[in-house]
Design a protein around this motif. Structure first.
Motif, PDB file in Angstrom:
ATOM      1  N   PHE A   1      -1.221   3.709  12.608  1.00  0.00           N
ATOM      2  CA  PHE A   1      -0.543   2.563  12.536  1.00  0.00           C
ATOM      3  C   PHE A   1      -1.553   1.685  12.144  1.00  0.00           C
ATOM      4  CE2 PHE A   1       3.182   3.982  15.245  1.00  0.00           C
ATOM      5  CZ  PHE A   1       2.818   5.314  15.683  1.00  0.00           C
ATOM      6  N   CYS A   2      -0.979   0.726  11.383  1.00  0.00           N
ATOM      7  CA  CYS A   2      -1.886  -0.603  11.254  1.00  0.00           C
ATOM      8  C   CYS A   2      -1.356  -1.462  12.151  1.00  0.00           C
ATOM      9  CB  CYS A   2      -1.784  -0.948   9.579  1.00  0.00           C
ATOM     10  SG  CYS A   2      -0.254  -1.669   9.462  1.00  0.00           S
ATOM     11  N   ASN A   3      -2.339  -2.532  12.353  1.00  0.00           N
ATOM     12  CA  ASN A   3      -2.527  -3.628  13.354  1.00  0.00           C
ATOM     13  C   ASN A   3      -3.133  -4.694  12.493  1.00  0.00           C
ATOM     14  OD1 ASN A   3      -3.993  -5.152  15.801  1.00  0.00           O
ATOM     15  ND2 ASN A   3      -2.133  -4.766  16.285  1.00  0.00           N
ATOM     16  N   VAL A   4      -2.319  -5.982  12.638  1.00  0.00           N
ATOM     17  CA  VAL A   4      -2.751  -7.155  11.821  1.00  0.00           C
ATOM     18  C   VAL A   4      -2.672  -8.151  12.850  1.00  0.00           C
ATOM     19  CG1 VAL A   4      -2.452  -8.617  10.142  1.00  0.00           C
ATOM     20  CG2 VAL A   4      -2.232  -6.230   9.586  1.00  0.00           C
ATOM     21  N   ARG A   5      -3.661  -9.120  12.886  1.00  0.00           N
ATOM     22  CA  ARG A   5      -3.692 -10.224  13.986  1.00  0.00           C
ATOM     23  C   ARG A   5      -4.109 -11.491  13.137  1.00  0.00           C
ATOM     24  NH1 ARG A   5      -6.706  -7.469  19.009  1.00  0.00           N
ATOM     25  NH2 ARG A   5      -5.809  -5.381  18.915  1.00  0.00           N
ATOM     26  N   GLY A   6      -3.394 -12.349  13.529  1.00  0.00           N
ATOM     27  CA  GLY A   6      -3.734 -13.733  12.700  1.00  0.00           C
ATOM     28  C   GLY A   6      -2.873 -14.861  13.332  1.00  0.00           C
ATOM     29  N   VAL A   7      -2.499 -16.013  11.997  1.00  0.00           N
ATOM     30  CA  VAL A   7      -1.971 -16.918  12.798  1.00  0.00           C
ATOM     31  C   VAL A   7      -0.800 -17.282  11.586  1.00  0.00           C
ATOM     32  CG1 VAL A   7      -2.028 -19.358  12.679  1.00  0.00           C
ATOM     33  CG2 VAL A   7      -3.854 -18.246  13.466  1.00  0.00           C
ATOM     34  N   ALA A   8       0.460 -17.542  11.956  1.00  0.00           N
ATOM     35  CA  ALA A   8       1.503 -17.408  11.172  1.00  0.00           C
ATOM     36  C   ALA A   8       2.645 -18.344  11.697  1.00  0.00           C
ATOM     37  CB  ALA A   8       2.308 -16.006  10.940  1.00  0.00           C
ATOM     38  N   GLY A   9       3.601 -18.814  11.020  1.00  0.00           N
ATOM     39  CA  GLY A   9       4.828 -19.544  11.474  1.00  0.00           C
ATOM     40  C   GLY A   9       4.661 -20.958  10.703  1.00  0.00           C
ATOM     41  N   GLY A  10       5.986 -21.775  10.703  1.00  0.00           N
ATOM     42  CA  GLY A  10       5.915 -22.954  10.169  1.00  0.00           C
ATOM     43  C   GLY A  10       5.102 -23.934  11.555  1.00  0.00           C
ATOM     44  N   ILE A  11       5.106 -23.412  12.863  1.00  0.00           N
ATOM     45  CA  ILE A  11       4.129 -24.172  13.636  1.00  0.00           C
ATOM     46  C   ILE A  11       3.115 -22.985  14.026  1.00  0.00           C
ATOM     47  CG2 ILE A  11       3.902 -25.051  15.995  1.00  0.00           C
ATOM     48  CD1 ILE A  11       6.692 -26.071  15.594  1.00  0.00           C
ATOM     49  N   PRO A  12       1.918 -23.217  13.228  1.00  0.00           N
ATOM     50  CA  PRO A  12       1.056 -22.046  13.365  1.00  0.00           C
ATOM     51  C   PRO A  12       0.888 -21.447  14.858  1.00  0.00           C
ATOM     52  CG  PRO A  12       0.274 -23.831  12.131  1.00  0.00           C
ATOM     53  CD  PRO A  12       1.343 -24.308  12.810  1.00  0.00           C
ATOM     54  N   THR A  13       1.279 -19.979  14.707  1.00  0.00           N
ATOM     55  CA  THR A  13       1.115 -19.311  16.179  1.00  0.00           C
ATOM     56  C   THR A  13       0.350 -18.008  15.973  1.00  0.00           C
ATOM     57  OG1 THR A  13       3.015 -20.340  16.672  1.00  0.00           O
ATOM     58  CG2 THR A  13       2.528 -18.743  17.870  1.00  0.00           C
ATOM     59  N   LEU A  14      -0.530 -17.823  16.884  1.00  0.00           N
ATOM     60  CA  LEU A  14      -1.198 -16.591  16.778  1.00  0.00           C
ATOM     61  C   LEU A  14      -0.091 -15.284  16.998  1.00  0.00           C
ATOM     62  CD1 LEU A  14      -3.979 -17.236  19.684  1.00  0.00           C
ATOM     63  CD2 LEU A  14      -4.136 -16.851  17.105  1.00  0.00           C
ATOM     64  N   PHE A  15      -0.214 -14.309  16.119  1.00  0.00           N
ATOM     65  CA  PHE A  15       0.432 -13.258  16.050  1.00  0.00           C
ATOM     66  C   PHE A  15      -0.342 -11.980  15.945  1.00  0.00           C
ATOM     67  CE2 PHE A  15       0.075 -10.932  11.962  1.00  0.00           C
ATOM     68  CZ  PHE A  15      -0.372 -12.109  11.161  1.00  0.00           C
ATOM     69  N   ALA A  16       0.456 -10.869  16.406  1.00  0.00           N
ATOM     70  CA  ALA A  16      -0.212  -9.581  16.296  1.00  0.00           C
ATOM     71  C   ALA A  16       0.820  -8.527  16.023  1.00  0.00           C
ATOM     72  CB  ALA A  16      -1.023  -8.995  17.767  1.00  0.00           C
ATOM     73  N   SER A  17       0.948  -7.902  15.031  1.00  0.00           N
ATOM     74  CA  SER A  17       1.832  -7.052  14.506  1.00  0.00           C
ATOM     75  C   SER A  17       1.565  -5.422  14.371  1.00  0.00           C
ATOM     76  CB  SER A  17       2.545  -7.561  13.236  1.00  0.00           C
ATOM     77  OG  SER A  17       3.120  -8.844  13.423  1.00  0.00           O
ATOM     78  N   TRP A  18       2.390  -4.731  14.575  1.00  0.00           N
ATOM     79  CA  TRP A  18       2.061  -3.312  14.230  1.00  0.00           C
ATOM     80  C   TRP A  18       3.123  -2.982  13.060  1.00  0.00           C
ATOM     81  CZ3 TRP A  18      -1.571  -0.416  16.648  1.00  0.00           C
ATOM     82  CH2 TRP A  18      -2.230  -0.958  17.660  1.00  0.00           C
ATOM     83  N   GLY A  19       2.429  -1.878  12.321  1.00  0.00           N
ATOM     84  CA  GLY A  19       3.315  -1.123  11.352  1.00  0.00           C
ATOM     85  C   GLY A  19       4.141  -0.005  12.238  1.00  0.00           C
ATOM     86  N   GLN A  20       4.979   0.465  11.253  1.00  0.00           N
ATOM     87  CA  GLN A  20       5.961   1.632  11.780  1.00  0.00           C
ATOM     88  C   GLN A  20       5.346   3.105  11.981  1.00  0.00           C
ATOM     89  OE1 GLN A  20       5.697   0.772   8.658  1.00  0.00           O
ATOM     90  NE2 GLN A  20       6.223   2.458   7.535  1.00  0.00           N
ATOM     91  N   GLY A  21       4.024   3.024  11.538  1.00  0.00           N
ATOM     92  CA  GLY A  21       3.535   4.312  11.590  1.00  0.00           C
ATOM     93  C   GLY A  21       3.735   5.241  10.318  1.00  0.00           C
ATOM     94  N   THR A  22       2.475   5.942  10.032  1.00  0.00           N
ATOM     95  CA  THR A  22       2.912   6.853   8.920  1.00  0.00           C
ATOM     96  C   THR A  22       2.001   8.307   9.224  1.00  0.00           C
ATOM     97  OG1 THR A  22       2.464   7.381   6.146  1.00  0.00           O
ATOM     98  CG2 THR A  22       0.946   6.213   7.714  1.00  0.00           C
ATOM     99  N   GLN A  23       2.740   9.391   8.911  1.00  0.00           N
ATOM    100  CA  GLN A  23       2.152  10.640   9.641  1.00  0.00           C
ATOM    101  C   GLN A  23       0.954  11.073   8.507  1.00  0.00           C
ATOM    102  OE1 GLN A  23       2.848  11.992  12.483  1.00  0.00           O
ATOM    103  NE2 GLN A  23       1.123  13.704  11.918  1.00  0.00           N
ATOM    104  N   VAL A  24       0.032  11.666   9.125  1.00  0.00           N
ATOM    105  CA  VAL A  24      -0.896  12.293   8.410  1.00  0.00           C
ATOM    106  C   VAL A  24      -1.005  13.765   9.228  1.00  0.00           C
ATOM    107  CG1 VAL A  24      -3.487  12.464   7.923  1.00  0.00           C
ATOM    108  CG2 VAL A  24      -2.125  10.365   7.501  1.00  0.00           C
ATOM    109  N   THR A  25      -0.843  14.660   8.182  1.00  0.00           N
ATOM    110  CA  THR A  25      -1.015  16.001   8.747  1.00  0.00           C
ATOM    111  C   THR A  25      -1.909  16.971   7.705  1.00  0.00           C
ATOM    112  OG1 THR A  25       1.137  16.218   9.415  1.00  0.00           O
ATOM    113  CG2 THR A  25       0.034  18.218   9.143  1.00  0.00           C
ATOM    114  N   VAL A  26      -3.100  17.395   8.591  1.00  0.00           N
ATOM    115  CA  VAL A  26      -4.243  18.093   7.872  1.00  0.00           C
ATOM    116  C   VAL A  26      -4.171  19.520   8.117  1.00  0.00           C
ATOM    117  CG1 VAL A  26      -6.589  18.278   7.389  1.00  0.00           C
ATOM    118  CG2 VAL A  26      -5.628  16.136   7.940  1.00  0.00           C
ATOM    119  N   SER A  27      -3.724  20.353   7.052  1.00  0.00           N
ATOM    120  CA  SER A  27      -3.907  21.987   7.245  1.00  0.00           C
ATOM    121  C   SER A  27      -4.973  22.547   7.209  1.00  0.00           C
ATOM    122  CB  SER A  27      -2.845  22.614   6.533  1.00  0.00           C
ATOM    123  OG  SER A  27      -3.329  22.245   5.347  1.00  0.00           O
ATOM    124  N   SER A  28      -5.184  23.612   8.008  1.00  0.00           N
ATOM    125  CA  SER A  28      -6.683  24.152   8.258  1.00  0.00           C
ATOM    126  C   SER A  28      -6.632  25.453   7.045  1.00  0.00           C
ATOM    127  CB  SER A  28      -7.111  24.688   9.370  1.00  0.00           C
ATOM    128  OG  SER A  28      -5.974  25.665   9.809  1.00  0.00           O
TER     129      SER A  28
END
Length: 121
Positions: free
Chosen positions: A94-121
């Motif tokens: 999952f990615c996570n991004v934090r910063g400032v956004a919006g017409g009235i600048p506001t702190l945000f913290a957003s998460w991605g939807q997730g992506t699966q990583v599978t490593v086979s032996s």
């Protein structure tokens, strides 16, 4: 509202490589911190790597020397280059991004939807 779209996960053999991408969109004023987390079944979500706006990086001990986090400021995109993958790297990432956004600048913290990583032996 800031949205994150992840891509790049998949199935790979041990020793292989993958590159994850996470693009942020919305009324973003600035991004302070971008990071990648992972969560394996039955385990807590853990930090894999993070990158501040000043360029400081932080890596989990288990991935140091194998993973590299980077960003493209013009595209508001963060990447995770994963080399020498091991079966224990298998997880949802999952990615996570934090910063400032919006017409009235506001702190945000957003998460991605997730992506699966599978490593086979």
């Amino acid at each position: 509202q800031v949205q994150l779209v992840e891509s790049g996960g998949g199935l790979v053999q041990a020793g292989g490589s993958l590159r994850l991408s996470c693009a942020a969109s919305g009324s973003i004023f600035s991004i302070n911190l971008m990071g990648w987390y992972r969560q394996a079944p039955g385990k807590q979500r853990e930090l894999v790597a993070s990158l501040t706006s000043s360029g400081s990086t932080n890596y989990a001990d288990s991935v140091k020397g194998r993973f590299t986090i980077s960003r493209d400021n013009a595209k508001n995109t963060v990447y995770l280059q994963m080399n020498s993958l091991k079966p224990e790297d298998t997880a949802a990432y999952f990615c996570n991004v934090r910063g400032v956004a919006g017409g009235i600048p506001t702190l945000f913290a957003s998460w991605g939807q997730g992506t699966q990583v599978t490593v086979s032996s």
